[in-house]
Write an enzyme that holds these catalytic residues in place. Structure first.
Site, mmCIF file in Angstrom:
data_model
loop_
_atom_site.group_PDB
_atom_site.id
_atom_site.type_symbol
_atom_site.label_atom_id
_atom_site.label_comp_id
_atom_site.label_asym_id
_atom_site.label_seq_id
_atom_site.Cartn_x
_atom_site.Cartn_y
_atom_site.Cartn_z
ATOM 1 N N SER A 135 6.716 17.297 -7.413
ATOM 2 C CA SER A 135 7.067 15.959 -7.893
ATOM 3 C C SER A 135 6.095 15.491 -8.966
ATOM 4 O O SER A 135 4.881 15.564 -8.795
ATOM 5 C CB SER A 135 7.057 14.969 -6.731
ATOM 6 N N HIS A 162 6.459 7.775 -6.476
ATOM 7 C CA HIS A 162 6.252 8.083 -5.062
ATOM 8 C C HIS A 162 5.043 8.996 -4.837
ATOM 9 O O HIS A 162 4.556 9.106 -3.715
ATOM 10 C CB HIS A 162 7.523 8.691 -4.442
ATOM 11 N N ASP A 202 11.237 5.616 -10.462
ATOM 12 C CA ASP A 202 10.261 6.549 -9.888
ATOM 13 C C ASP A 202 9.332 7.126 -10.948
ATOM 14 O O ASP A 202 8.989 8.307 -10.917
ATOM 15 C CB ASP A 202 10.972 7.680 -9.137
#
Length: 461
Positions: free
Chosen positions: A215, A111, A141
């Site tokens: 992230s 993402h 992911d």
């Protein structure tokens, strides 16, 4: 009076001695209290000095399609409504971890780089590099990037299967754009599933602060070994509340190796429909206190059928690793390679038994659009229709059986149940037809769809 004078003199003397002691410390270069030669201050600084250069900042630039109102497909309606922009610019920021210094491989989250046209990596020494996308897997992911640079520093990989709740952990990343921020905490839980964050979930939960921008960053142990890739948080207020989730490094390595080898993920299938073994079912099956995945159906000619697995069996372990429920089994099998043999422990009629299954692959005629090499349809799962397997009376075309959230396919408005009848004015009945028709134009696709009883045209650029 003599007693009072004595007490006053003692108090004055004590204050004077204390002041002189403080003054002596203040006059030294280090104003803190001195330590004896045998004493040391606990610190993670030496370990972090070696690890920080392996964590990078990732920034992206890209464009996404702006979903148009369905009425905009009507030429008559467009005469009275101003033309709206069909695309908008996007920017993103996140973190990444160098795992191979010689080849320049970097792991991050899917993402973080989704919809990116250009990806930049900024190293610890502020050097900015353009990165190449090697492969990505939205279901876990995970994405793998590559940069060309000398003197990179990679991080040693740990073993996430050895982690225990209560182990200390350190998170490193770029929260809110603040580069190379370090936070510490502990492992709060392991094997978190059913969160609805990713398709395949087996998260490490930690209270080490993780915020937007973290992230793709590193979760490490106190030896400086990478044990997870920071991926998500529960943030009702938009910031960290002490509940963060990381993808275990063992799971990450399996995805990375497949992306490097094949450029895509070839997931294993057992060929069963499953559900959680809840307490009521366990009691009814005389398996009180047991946890596992209850098999409700076995597909014909599947790996499960060939292994002798039957409906009503309760799978409790794969290769000796406990299965706690349906999601646990799905993730475990999904990380296996096609044709890999696994040992399956299961209960049948209250008896524990073990069978060996050879993992199968995806059935022919069904694939995700990422493996069709069509970026404009990325995120859509397609299935060939036939007279034997029609859909809503249609037996010729490609059925969209799933659309990943926030994928290019979703952003242009494609939906589950849509049937692609033609691409670039060429009828399509097979996946080969789709590839051939798409090759007629590399920068856009003209789709003719059937949605329920309606017929629509979509232009995807």
């Amino acid at each position: 009076m003599n007693i009072k004078k004595h007490l006053l003199f003692s108090l004055t003397l004590s204050i004077t001695m204390a002041a002189s002691q403080v003054s002596a410390f203040s006059d030294s270069p280090d104003s803190s209290y001195p330590l004896s030669p045998q004493q040391t201050i606990p610190t993670l600084a030496p370990m972090l000095k070696n690890v920080l250069p392996s964590v990078v900042n990732i920034s992206t630039q890209g464009t996404v399609a702006v979903q148009q109102h369905p009425m905009m497909n009507d030429p008559y309606f467009r005469r009275f409504v101003p033309q709206m922009p069909t695309q908008r610019q996007t920017q993103g920021i996140g973190s990444g971890v160098i795992v191979d210094a010689n080849k320049g491989y970097i792991i991050t989250n899917n993402h973080v780089i989704a919809n990116a046209d250009t990806i930049f990596v900024t190293l610890h020494n502020k050097q900015k590099l353009k990165a190449k996308l090697i492969g990505t897997d939205a279901e876990t992911d995970i994405a793998v990037l590559q940069v060309e640079a000398k003197d990179l520093t990679s991080i040693p990989l740990g073993d996430s299967d050895e982690l225990q709740v209560g182990d200390f952990a350190v998170a490193i990343g770029n929260p809110f754009g603040l580069s190379h921020t370090v936070t510490s905490g502990m492992i709060s839980a392991l094997g978190r599933t059913n969160l609805g964050i990713e398709g395949y979930e087996n998260f490490i939960q930690t209270d080490a602060s993780i915020n937007p921008g973290n992230s793709g960053g590193a979760l490490i142990d106190l030896r400086g070994r990478l044990i997870g890739i920071n991926s998500a948080i529960l943030a009702p207020s938009g910031g960290n509340v002490g509940i963060g989730f990381s993808i275990p490094i063992n799971m990450t390595k399996k995805v990375m190796n497949q992306l490097l080898e094949h450029g895509e993920i070839k997931r294993g299938l057992l060929g069963v429909q499953i559900q959680d073994l809840n307490s009521d079912l366990a009691d009814a099956m005389d398996l009180k206190g047991k946890r596992g995945a209850l098999v409700s159906k076995v597909s014909p000619n599947s790996a499960a059928e060939k292994a002798g697995i039957k409906a009503g069996d309760v799978i409790v372990a794969i290769n000796g690793k406990k299965i706690t429920g349906a999601s646990s089994l799905r993730t475990n099998i999904g990380m296996k390679r096609v044709d890999e043999e696994v040992s399956v422990d299961l209960y049948r009629d209250k008896q524990l038994m073990t069978v060996t299954a050879k993992i199968g692959g995806a059935s022919p005629g069904r694939l995700t659009a990422s493996s069709t090499e069509l970026p404009l349809l990325k995120g859509a799962t397609l299935k060939e229709l036939s007279t034997k397997q029609p859909y809503q009376g249609v037996s010729k075309g490609l059925l969209i059986t799933g659309v990943q959230a926030n994928s290019p396919a979703a952003q242009v408005g494609l939906m589950d149940g849509d049937i692609i009848l033609a691409v670039n004015k060429k009828e399509v009945a097979t996946l080969a037809d789709l590839k051939q028709a798409a090759s007629l134009s590399h920068d856009q696709l003209l789709l003719h769809l059937q949605r329920g009883q309606s017929f629509l045209y979509f232009v995807i650029k």
